[in-house]
Design a protein around this motif. Structure first.
Motif, PDB file in Angstrom:
ATOM      1  N   MET A  29       0.984  -1.308   0.002  1.00 16.93           N
ATOM      2  CA  MET A  29       0.076  -0.001   0.175  1.00 16.93           C
ATOM      3  C   MET A  29       0.843   1.358  -0.009  1.00 16.93           C
ATOM      4  O   MET A  29       0.657   2.509  -0.731  1.00 16.93           O
ATOM      5  CB  MET A  29      -1.134  -0.032   1.207  1.00 16.93           C
ATOM      6  N   THR A  30       1.957   1.208   0.847  1.00 18.46           N
ATOM      7  CA  THR A  30       3.054   2.273   0.783  1.00 18.46           C
ATOM      8  C   THR A  30       3.588   2.441  -0.744  1.00 18.46           C
ATOM      9  O   THR A  30       3.557   3.676  -1.200  1.00 18.46           O
ATOM     10  CB  THR A  30       3.900   2.081   1.738  1.00 18.46           C
ATOM     11  N   LYS A  31       3.891   1.693  -1.182  1.00 16.40           N
ATOM     12  CA  LYS A  31       4.304   1.577  -2.749  1.00 16.40           C
ATOM     13  C   LYS A  31       3.589   2.154  -3.403  1.00 16.40           C
ATOM     14  O   LYS A  31       3.877   2.872  -4.506  1.00 16.40           O
ATOM     15  CB  LYS A  31       5.180   0.219  -2.948  1.00 16.40           C
ATOM     16  N   ASN A  32       2.330   1.591  -3.360  1.00 20.88           N
ATOM     17  CA  ASN A  32       1.208   1.900  -4.285  1.00 20.88           C
ATOM     18  C   ASN A  32       0.996   3.680  -4.115  1.00 20.88           C
ATOM     19  O   ASN A  32       0.937   4.302  -5.126  1.00 20.88           O
ATOM     20  CB  ASN A  32      -0.026   1.239  -3.985  1.00 20.88           C
ATOM     21  N   LYS A  33       1.069   4.108  -2.763  1.00 24.49           N
ATOM     22  CA  LYS A  33       0.778   5.290  -2.813  1.00 24.49           C
ATOM     23  C   LYS A  33       2.108   6.293  -3.267  1.00 24.49           C
ATOM     24  O   LYS A  33       1.740   7.372  -3.826  1.00 24.49           O
ATOM     25  CB  LYS A  33       0.638   5.685  -1.248  1.00 24.49           C
ATOM     26  N   VAL A  34       3.129   5.847  -3.107  1.00 21.53           N
ATOM     27  CA  VAL A  34       4.288   6.525  -3.672  1.00 21.53           C
ATOM     28  C   VAL A  34       4.155   6.810  -5.092  1.00 21.53           C
ATOM     29  O   VAL A  34       4.424   7.690  -5.712  1.00 21.53           O
ATOM     30  CB  VAL A  34       5.508   5.845  -3.242  1.00 21.53           C
ATOM     31  N   PHE A  35       4.131   5.514  -5.701  1.00 19.45           N
ATOM     32  CA  PHE A  35       4.198   5.495  -7.256  1.00 19.45           C
ATOM     33  C   PHE A  35       2.900   6.348  -7.826  1.00 19.45           C
ATOM     34  O   PHE A  35       2.845   7.088  -8.684  1.00 19.45           O
ATOM     35  CB  PHE A  35       3.940   4.162  -7.550  1.00 19.45           C
ATOM     36  N   LYS A  36       1.523   6.291  -7.055  1.00 15.81           N
ATOM     37  CA  LYS A  36       0.580   7.142  -7.324  1.00 15.81           C
ATOM     38  C   LYS A  36       0.807   8.483  -7.300  1.00 15.81           C
ATOM     39  O   LYS A  36       0.496   9.382  -8.295  1.00 15.81           O
ATOM     40  CB  LYS A  36      -0.810   6.737  -6.693  1.00 15.81           C
ATOM     41  N   GLY A  37       1.489   8.814  -6.479  1.00 17.20           N
ATOM     42  CA  GLY A  37       1.825  10.349  -6.156  1.00 17.20           C
ATOM     43  C   GLY A  37       2.989  10.834  -7.080  1.00 17.20           C
ATOM     44  O   GLY A  37       3.011  11.864  -7.761  1.00 17.20           O
ATOM     45  N   ILE A  38       3.806   9.936  -7.647  1.00 15.85           N
ATOM     46  CA  ILE A  38       4.842  10.102  -8.737  1.00 15.85           C
ATOM     47  C   ILE A  38       3.981  10.353  -9.968  1.00 15.85           C
ATOM     48  O   ILE A  38       4.310  11.415 -10.487  1.00 15.85           O
ATOM     49  CB  ILE A  38       6.010   9.134  -8.934  1.00 15.85           C
ATOM     50  N   PHE A  39       3.211   9.416 -10.370  1.00 11.44           N
ATOM     51  CA  PHE A  39       2.375   9.615 -11.499  1.00 11.44           C
ATOM     52  C   PHE A  39       1.715  10.847 -11.804  1.00 11.44           C
ATOM     53  O   PHE A  39       1.417  11.356 -12.717  1.00 11.44           O
ATOM     54  CB  PHE A  39       1.533   8.199 -12.061  1.00 11.44           C
ATOM     55  N   LEU A  40       0.921  11.145 -10.520  1.00  5.93           N
ATOM     56  CA  LEU A  40       0.118  12.179 -10.455  1.00  5.93           C
ATOM     57  C   LEU A  40       0.947  13.575 -10.592  1.00  5.93           C
ATOM     58  O   LEU A  40       0.686  14.417 -11.436  1.00  5.93           O
ATOM     59  CB  LEU A  40      -0.590  12.363  -9.212  1.00  5.93           C
ATOM     60  N   ALA A  41       2.282  13.455 -10.162  1.00  4.79           N
ATOM     61  CA  ALA A  41       3.077  14.638 -10.387  1.00  4.79           C
ATOM     62  C   ALA A  41       3.611  14.736 -11.838  1.00  4.79           C
ATOM     63  O   ALA A  41       3.568  16.009 -12.446  1.00  4.79           O
ATOM     64  CB  ALA A  41       4.291  14.683  -9.562  1.00  4.79           C
ATOM     65  N   CYS A  42       3.880  13.936 -12.471  1.00  4.63           N
ATOM     66  CA  CYS A  42       4.293  13.858 -13.630  1.00  4.63           C
ATOM     67  C   CYS A  42       3.098  14.184 -14.594  1.00  4.63           C
ATOM     68  O   CYS A  42       3.431  15.210 -15.691  1.00  4.63           O
ATOM     69  CB  CYS A  42       4.612  12.318 -14.177  1.00  4.63           C
ATOM     70  N   THR A  43       1.692  13.814 -14.112  1.00  3.85           N
ATOM     71  CA  THR A  43       0.643  14.233 -15.141  1.00  3.85           C
ATOM     72  C   THR A  43       0.589  15.813 -14.827  1.00  3.85           C
ATOM     73  O   THR A  43       0.240  16.560 -15.817  1.00  3.85           O
ATOM     74  CB  THR A  43      -0.883  13.373 -14.730  1.00  3.85           C
ATOM     75  N   LEU A  44       0.746  16.230 -13.729  1.00  2.84           N
ATOM     76  CA  LEU A  44       0.369  17.666 -13.291  1.00  2.84           C
ATOM     77  C   LEU A  44       1.447  18.447 -13.911  1.00  2.84           C
ATOM     78  O   LEU A  44       0.950  19.574 -14.373  1.00  2.84           O
ATOM     79  CB  LEU A  44       0.365  17.636 -11.738  1.00  2.84           C
ATOM     80  N   ILE A  45       2.667  18.160 -14.004  1.00  2.00           N
ATOM     81  CA  ILE A  45       3.621  18.643 -14.690  1.00  2.00           C
ATOM     82  C   ILE A  45       3.636  19.079 -15.937  1.00  2.00           C
ATOM     83  O   ILE A  45       3.432  20.006 -16.624  1.00  2.00           O
ATOM     84  CB  ILE A  45       5.080  18.137 -14.423  1.00  2.00           C
TER      85      ILE A  45
END
Length: 309
Positions: A29-45
């Protein structure tokens, strides 16, 4: 006594296994949240950069979107510059590209999927077509310059800097995309549909024309319109085949010279006067609107034919 001890050991083992499972779930779950945050940041950029570019373009170009901008030819004076020649030339180019690319692209896909034998040579051809989709557009520009503009050194085969030469060059650019999209759409039609058509007495061509193609039409149309959108925004091939940046007349046939919006925008953007940057932004807005309309058409046709078939 021994039974009680075994039961206690079994309970302890169960507790240990449960703790391990809970630990593994927590780690995942922690890994899922981390990667979800990374992908969201890439999308937002990407979205922020795109929004900044669009806002900057709209601010600079909105003031030049006047009626005269669409009725004037290009000019050395920013206030008098317009997209009339480039817009009409682009429409001529699109109208010429459509029949060439759709006939060659869909015809090739039908042959490869329905008629060609499955052997190493056919697989090699398919791989080559897929790889051609990633070839830089400059290469297609050089090919178009040699084959169509100069006619491979034969004067009678030379098309010059005409609409037909530009359309053939851009068709070469987008054909791999159209062929691959059409192949995937045709391949997605279930075999049971073909077998049902054969069972009713239809021959192979009747099955392809009346059953397979209508069912594959949404995917084919979507791939074709998106490929055409790419051709509409390409500049490098048109520069290489020598399409003029300034032409104060409209084409009347496919053998006439023409202007194109990407070339016109490129020409304005490299002008030293700052005002021309705003004119180029206005041209970009016009090109974006055309691209958005074409993508909207792709979505509309895909949804319409998907519901029908």
């Amino acid at each position: 006594m021994a039974t009680t001890t075994n039961t206690a050991n079994g309970n302890n083992k169960t507790l240990i296994d449960q703790k391990q499972v809970d630990k593994n779930i927590s780690t995942r779950m922690t890994k899922n949240k981390v990667f979800k945050g990374i992908f969201l940041a890439c999308t937002l950029i990407g979205l922020i950069v795109l929004a900044a570019l669009l806002i900057d373009t709209l601010i600079k170009g909105a003031g030049h979107l006047t009626p005269s901008f669409f009725t004037n030819f290009s000019s050395s004076t920013p206030s008098m510059a317009g997209v009339k020649g480039a817009l009409v030339g682009t429409l001529w180019l699109m109208i010429t590209i459509i029949p060439i690319s759709i006939v060659l692209g869909v015809g090739t896909a039908i042959y490869l999927e329905e008629y060609a034998r499955k052997n190493p040579f056919t697989n090699f051809v398919k791989v080559c077509i897929s790889n051609l989709a990633g070839v830089p557009s400059v290469v297609f520009g050089l090919l178009g310059l040699t084959l169509f503009v100069r006619g491979m050194g034969v004067e009678s085969l030379s098309l010059g800097k005409s609409i037909l030469a530009g359309a053939l060059t851009m068709s070469l650019l987008i054909l791999p995309v159209i062929i691959v999209a059409a192949q995937e759409a045709i391949r997605a039609v279930p075999k049971s549909v073909r077998e049902a058509s054969y069972g009713l007495g239809a021959n192979k061509w009747q099955t392809i024309y009346k059953v397979v193609l209508p069912a594959a039409l949404p995917g084919i149309l979507t791939g074709f319109i998106l490929a055409l959108s790419r051709a509409l925004g390409e500049t490098a091939p048109l520069i290489l085949i020598g399409i003029p940046t300034i032409l104060l007349r409209l084409p009347s046939g496919i053998m006439d010279q023409f202007q194109a919006l990407p070339i016109q925008i490129y020409n304005w953007a490299k002008m030293p006067q700052e005002e021309f940057q705003n004119v180029a932004s206005a041209g970009i807005i016009v090109l974006l609107v055309i691209l958005l309309l074409m993508n909207g058409l792709a979505i509309f046709f895909r949804n319409k034919f998907s519901k029908k078939f």
